[in-house]
Design an enzyme around this catalytic site. Structure first.
Site, PDB file in Angstrom:
ATOM      1  N   LYS A  16       0.824  -1.221   0.000  1.00 12.52           N
ATOM      2  CA  LYS A  16       0.000   0.000   0.000  1.00 12.52           C
ATOM      3  C   LYS A  16       0.856   1.268   0.000  1.00 12.52           C
ATOM      4  CE  LYS A  16      -2.311  -0.621   3.832  1.00 12.52           C
ATOM      5  NZ  LYS A  16      -1.771  -1.887   4.364  1.00 12.52           N
ATOM      6  N   ARG A 154      11.113  -2.357  11.082  1.00 15.75           N
ATOM      7  CA  ARG A 154      10.176  -1.738  12.009  1.00 15.75           C
ATOM      8  C   ARG A 154       9.936  -2.634  13.208  1.00 15.75           C
ATOM      9  NH1 ARG A 154       5.350   0.014   8.251  1.00 15.75           N
ATOM     10  NH2 ARG A 154       4.234  -1.092   9.888  1.00 15.75           N
TER      11      ARG A 154
HETATM   12  P1  ADP Z   1       0.816  -2.028   7.865  1.00 14.09           P
HETATM   13  O1  ADP Z   1       0.001  -1.725   6.655  1.00 14.09           O
HETATM   14  O2  ADP Z   1       1.972  -2.868   7.589  1.00 14.09           O
HETATM   15  O3  ADP Z   1      -0.041  -2.530   9.005  1.00 14.09           O
HETATM   16  P2  ADP Z   1       1.020   0.731   8.729  1.00 14.09           P
HETATM   17  O4  ADP Z   1       2.231   1.573   8.756  1.00 14.09           O
HETATM   18  O5  ADP Z   1      -0.088   1.131   7.811  1.00 14.09           O
HETATM   19  O6  ADP Z   1       1.527  -0.726   8.423  1.00 14.09           O
HETATM   20  O7  ADP Z   1       0.405   0.638  10.224  1.00 14.09           O
HETATM   21  C1  ADP Z   1       1.208   0.317  11.332  1.00 14.09           C
HETATM   22  C2  ADP Z   1       0.343   0.165  12.583  1.00 14.09           C
HETATM   23  O8  ADP Z   1      -0.300   1.415  12.874  1.00 14.09           O
HETATM   24  C3  ADP Z   1      -0.794  -0.838  12.494  1.00 14.09           C
HETATM   25  O9  ADP Z   1      -0.373  -2.161  12.749  1.00 14.09           O
HETATM   26  C4  ADP Z   1      -1.732  -0.311  13.604  1.00 14.09           C
HETATM   27  O10 ADP Z   1      -1.253  -0.652  14.889  1.00 14.09           O
HETATM   28  C5  ADP Z   1      -1.595   1.184  13.460  1.00 14.09           C
HETATM   29  N1  ADP Z   1      -2.634   1.773  12.563  1.00 14.09           N
HETATM   30  C6  ADP Z   1      -2.415   2.420  11.394  1.00 14.09           C
HETATM   31  N2  ADP Z   1      -3.569   2.837  10.846  1.00 14.09           N
HETATM   32  C7  ADP Z   1      -4.561   2.428  11.685  1.00 14.09           C
HETATM   33  C8  ADP Z   1      -5.972   2.524  11.667  1.00 14.09           C
HETATM   34  N3  ADP Z   1      -6.627   3.138  10.657  1.00 14.09           N
HETATM   35  N4  ADP Z   1      -6.662   1.979  12.694  1.00 14.09           N
HETATM   36  C9  ADP Z   1      -6.032   1.368  13.717  1.00 14.09           C
HETATM   37  N5  ADP Z   1      -4.707   1.225  13.807  1.00 14.09           N
HETATM   38  C10 ADP Z   1      -3.960   1.750  12.789  1.00 14.09           C
END
Ligand code: ADP
Length: 208
Positions: A16, A154
Site C-alpha cells: 500500500k 520496524r
Molecule cells: P501495515 O500496513 O503494515 O499494518 P502501517 O504503517 O499502515 O503498516 O500501520 C502500522 C500500525 O499502525 C498498524 O499495525 C496499527 O497498529 C496502526 N494503525 C495504522 N492505521 C490504523 C488505523 N486506521 N486503525 C487502527 N490502527 C492503525
C-alpha cells in the site's frame, strides 16, 4: 473535474505504501498514511504517540477514537482530493469517514498470507526520510530514496507481531469489503504482480 478521494486497502506488507506514494504524485493529491503519522507521533513523544505506542508495537490496531481524532484534523486541512493508505481499517472508522468525506474509489491490494510473511522479513524503513521498501539482502543498509545508511526493520515487523496484525486485518478490516461493495466502490487488484504492474492496474481503476 470531479475530486479523486481514493482509499487503498490491503493487509500489512501488501504494498500500500509504495503504491500510495506513486498514486498520490500521479493524482497530485495529499496522502494520509495513518501508520506513518502514528510513528511520527511516537517519535515526537506527543500525547497521541504515547497512547498509540503499545498498540502498534504489539501489532494491535490503535483504538478508533485516537485514529479518528488524528484523521479529522488531517481532513480539515486536506478536504478536497486525497489518498488514504491504512485508513479506514474498521467499520466504525469507515462510517465516521462517510459522515465527513465521500470516497470515490476503494482499491484492495490482494496478496496471500505466505507472500506477506516473506515480504515482512525483507521490509525496511529509512530513519532519515521515512520511506518504506523491500531490501534484496539482509546486509542491505542504503536507502534508495535518500542514500543514507539508516535502514531499520520496524519494531512491529517481527513475525509474531505480523501474525497478530494479519489476524486483526481478517477480523476487523475484511468486513469493509462488503461495506464498500454495497456502496459500489470496491475494486480488487492482484498485489502479487510487480509494483509497476500493480500501479498500472490501479491507474486503470482510478481513470475508469
Ligand atoms: P501495515 O500496513 O503494515 O499494518 P502501517 O504503517 O499502515 O503498516 O500501520 C502500522 C500500525 O499502525 C498498524 O499495525 C496499527 O497498529 C496502526 N494503525 C495504522 N492505521 C490504523 C488505523 N486506521 N486503525 C487502527 N490502527 C492503525
Amino acid at each position: 473535474m470531479t475530486e479523486n478521494n481514493v482509499i487503498l486497502l490491503g493487509p500489512p506488507a501488501s504494498g500500500k505504501g509504495t503504491q500510495a506514494r506513486q498514486l498520490a504524485a500521479h493524482l497530485d493529491v495529499p496522502c494520509l498514511g495513518t501508520g506513518k503519522l502514528l510513528r511520527n507521533e511516537i517519535d515526537n513523544g506527543s500525547v497521541i504517540g504515547l497512547e498509540a505506542k503499545e498498540f502498534i508495537e504489539s501489532g494491535q490496531y490503535v483504538p478508533d477514537e485516537i485514529i479518528l481524532k488524528m484523521v479529522e484534523t488531517w481532513l480539515s486541512e486536506n478536504p478536497h482530493g486525497w489518498l488514504m493508505d491504512g485508513f479506514p481499517r474498521t467499520i466504525p472508522q469507515a462510517e465516521a469517514l462517510q459522515e465527513s468525506a465521500m470516497p470515490t474509489r476503494v482499491i484492495v491490494l490482494d496478496v496471500p498470507q505466505d507472500e506477506l510473511e516473506f515480504r515482512i522479513t525483507k521490509r525496511r524503513e529509512c530513519t532519515s526520510c521515512g520511506v518504506t521498501f523491500a531490501v534484496n539482502s539482509n546486509d542491505d543498509n542504503t536507502c534508495p530514496e535518500c542514500g543514507t545508511n539508516t535502514l531499520v526493520s520496524r519494531a512491529d515487523d517481527a513475525l509474531e507481531s505480523f501474525k497478530v496484525r494479519y489476524q486483526n486485518y481478517k477480523e476487523l478490516t475484511l468486513p469493509l469489503f462488503d461495506y464498500y461493495a454495497s456502496l459500489g466502490l470496491l475494486n480488487k487488484v492482484d498485489g502479487t504482480s510487480s509494483p509497476e504492474e500493480v500501479f498500472s492496474e490501479i491507474l486503470k481503476i482510478v481513470e475508469s
